[in-house]
Design an enzyme around this catalytic site. Structure first.
Site, mmCIF file in Angstrom:
data_model
loop_
_atom_site.group_PDB
_atom_site.id
_atom_site.type_symbol
_atom_site.label_atom_id
_atom_site.label_comp_id
_atom_site.label_asym_id
_atom_site.label_seq_id
_atom_site.Cartn_x
_atom_site.Cartn_y
_atom_site.Cartn_z
ATOM 1 N N TYR A 11 0.859 -1.245 0.084
ATOM 2 C CA TYR A 11 -0.010 -0.074 0.023
ATOM 3 C C TYR A 11 1.006 1.156 -0.050
ATOM 4 O O TYR A 11 0.805 2.140 -0.874
ATOM 5 C CB TYR A 11 -0.956 -0.102 1.434
ATOM 6 C CG TYR A 11 -1.782 1.203 1.564
ATOM 7 C CD1 TYR A 11 -2.363 1.774 0.405
ATOM 8 C CD2 TYR A 11 -1.803 1.557 2.813
ATOM 9 C CE1 TYR A 11 -3.231 3.095 0.749
ATOM 10 C CE2 TYR A 11 -2.420 2.785 3.005
ATOM 11 C CZ TYR A 11 -3.344 3.352 2.034
ATOM 12 O OH TYR A 11 -4.054 4.538 2.271
ATOM 13 N N ALA A 73 8.899 -3.190 3.450
ATOM 14 C CA ALA A 73 8.442 -4.706 3.354
ATOM 15 C C ALA A 73 8.321 -4.981 4.738
ATOM 16 O O ALA A 73 9.498 -5.423 5.402
ATOM 17 C CB ALA A 73 9.351 -5.616 2.742
ATOM 18 N N ASN A 75 5.599 -7.151 8.029
ATOM 19 C CA ASN A 75 4.208 -7.356 8.446
ATOM 20 C C ASN A 75 3.732 -6.143 9.364
ATOM 21 O O ASN A 75 4.366 -5.794 10.093
ATOM 22 C CB ASN A 75 4.127 -8.492 9.036
ATOM 23 C CG ASN A 75 4.307 -9.899 8.296
ATOM 24 O OD1 ASN A 75 5.532 -10.331 8.188
ATOM 25 N ND2 ASN A 75 3.321 -10.232 7.802
ATOM 26 N N SER A 76 2.321 -5.820 9.281
ATOM 27 C CA SER A 76 1.938 -4.605 10.218
ATOM 28 C C SER A 76 0.709 -4.691 10.815
ATOM 29 O O SER A 76 0.152 -3.491 11.060
ATOM 30 C CB SER A 76 2.119 -3.513 9.021
ATOM 31 O OG SER A 76 1.053 -3.483 7.985
ATOM 32 N N TYR A 140 4.474 -5.853 17.222
ATOM 33 C CA TYR A 140 4.738 -5.122 15.939
ATOM 34 C C TYR A 140 5.689 -3.973 16.182
ATOM 35 O O TYR A 140 6.509 -3.692 15.637
ATOM 36 C CB TYR A 140 3.505 -4.703 15.349
ATOM 37 C CG TYR A 140 3.721 -3.658 14.218
ATOM 38 C CD1 TYR A 140 4.243 -4.051 13.157
ATOM 39 C CD2 TYR A 140 2.730 -2.541 14.254
ATOM 40 C CE1 TYR A 140 4.282 -2.997 12.168
ATOM 41 C CE2 TYR A 140 2.946 -1.605 13.262
ATOM 42 C CZ TYR A 140 3.841 -1.943 12.206
ATOM 43 O OH TYR A 140 3.641 -0.861 11.218
ATOM 44 N N ARG A 220 -7.741 8.761 16.411
ATOM 45 C CA ARG A 220 -6.463 8.466 15.702
ATOM 46 C C ARG A 220 -6.119 9.730 14.450
ATOM 47 O O ARG A 220 -6.957 10.578 14.204
ATOM 48 C CB ARG A 220 -6.535 7.365 14.659
ATOM 49 C CG ARG A 220 -6.652 5.806 15.475
ATOM 50 C CD ARG A 220 -5.531 5.560 15.927
ATOM 51 N NE ARG A 220 -5.432 4.423 16.904
ATOM 52 C CZ ARG A 220 -5.584 4.192 18.109
ATOM 53 N NH1 ARG A 220 -6.131 5.415 18.807
ATOM 54 N NH2 ARG A 220 -5.993 3.182 18.872
#
Ligand code: UFG
Length: 326
Positions: A11, A73, A75-76, A140, A220
């Site tokens: 994204y 790159a 994982n999030s 994370y 947020r």
């Protein structure tokens, strides 16, 4: 000279590629584990491979003249990181160490790193600056903070200059309408609300209504993905000019919106009404996360161009436009 964009089919990576194309040669390295071929720009050289694979990195660094690496790159997903910590530490930390090792070996000395507001954990202030204590509450956030520490240590002894960009809530889609936010499964608020308003989901669940915020739902700071992308280009140019080196910057709009307010703006933009279910809190969600981005504004003149309504309008255009491959 080329810029290597690791995760350029994801994204935020794909939107950054759009800002680079035309001014820079771009090589994308992506294993398409969470990225998509339809997000890949036609004008890039694409290498399908793993970041942690030394042979792939040897190929990239010996085949192309790489001047800098933009590293997206990873994982999030916060919740997933709690369930699968080894995957997060493996992909986000271990593979990044392999990448840095190869950069040092091949003398590639400029690095732009995607970090996150999750490094702050539950902050002790509502307006978060880069001085706010980092205290991540999930694997994370910890994995990203670990890389930040690694970068500081590596830069002391090797020819490496870096910029760490801590994103708040990335949202929105490219003005061309060609690319936008696409995750499978989707867990982010704005795409979920828009998918519901398009009839692709039965309802929306609001996670928690008893937070200490004006309406009880989480607040947020939503930042347009193209504003994020532009910050990467400015950060790189700042490293090249020597104006900055080894810095950490927050990237946000400086304004907080509650989950309830996001739903209302999505309804207004789409001219549709949502069916909302009020649910329990989602584990690991801080009540309020809002960024001060003054540091990068002062250093590089970066300012967000898009406010919430425009962010949601761009996302709505992308989500409403069904394309093959999406
Ligand atoms: N939310 C809902 N219902 C949903 C989805 C989300 O109420 O169906 C709420 C969440 O509980 C949260 C807010 O909407 O309060 C935003 O949630 P997102 O999942 O869209 O985003 P997060 O703030 O959880 O996470 C984002 C990035 C992370 C990053 C984090 C930093 O996705 O990678 O910001 O704060 F770590």
């Amino acid at each position: 000279m080329s810029i290597l964009v690791c995760g350029g089919a994801g994204y935020i990576g794909s939107h950054t590629v759009k800002e680079l194309i035309g001014n820079y040669e771009v090589v994308v390295l992506d294993n398409l584990s969470t990225g998509y071929p339809f997000l890949l720009d036609d004008n890039v050289t694409f290498v399908n491979g793993d970041l942690g694979d030394e042979a792939v990195l040897d190929f990239v660094f010996t085949t192309y003249k790489i001047d800098a690496v933009f590293h997206f790159a990873a994982n999030s997903l916060v919740g997933e990181s709690v369930e699968k910590p080894l995957i997060y530490y493996g992909n986000n930390v271990s593979a990044t160490i392999t990448l840095l090792k190869k950069m040092v070996e091949y003398g590639v000395g400029k690095f732009i790193f995607s970090s996150t507001a999750a490094t702050y954990g539950i902050p002790n202030t509502e307006m978060i600056t880069e001085e706010t204590a980092t205290n991540p509450i999930n694997p994370y956030g910890r994995s990203k903070l670990m890389v930040e520490h690694i970068l500081a240590d590596v830069a002391l002894v090797h020819d490496l200059q870096y910029v760490v960009l801590r994103y708040f809530n990335a949202a929105g889609a490219h003005k061309s309408g060609e690319i936008g936010e696409s995750h499978e499964p989707e867990s982010h608020l704005i795409p979920i609300v828009l998918q519901h308003l398009l009839g692709q989901r039965e309802k929306i669940s609001v996670f928690g209504t008893d937070y200490e915020t004006a309406d009880g739902t989480c607040v947020r700071d939503y930042i347009h993905v193209t504003d994020l992308a532009n910050a990467h280009v400015l950060a790189y140019e700042g490293l090249v000019s020597g104006d900055i080196s080894n810095e950490i910057y927050n990237l946000g709009n400086g304004a907080g919106y509650s989950v309830q307010e996001i739903i209302e703006v999505c309804e207004k933009v789409s001219k549709k009404s949502a069916v909302v279910e009020y649910a329990d809190r989602r584990p690991g969600d801080p009540a309020v996360l809002v960024a001060s981005s003054d540091k990068i504004t002062k250093a590089l003149g970066w300012k967000p161009k898009y406010q919430l309504q425009e962010i949601i309008e761009s996302a709505w255009r992308w989500h409403s436009n069904e394309k093959p491959g999406k």
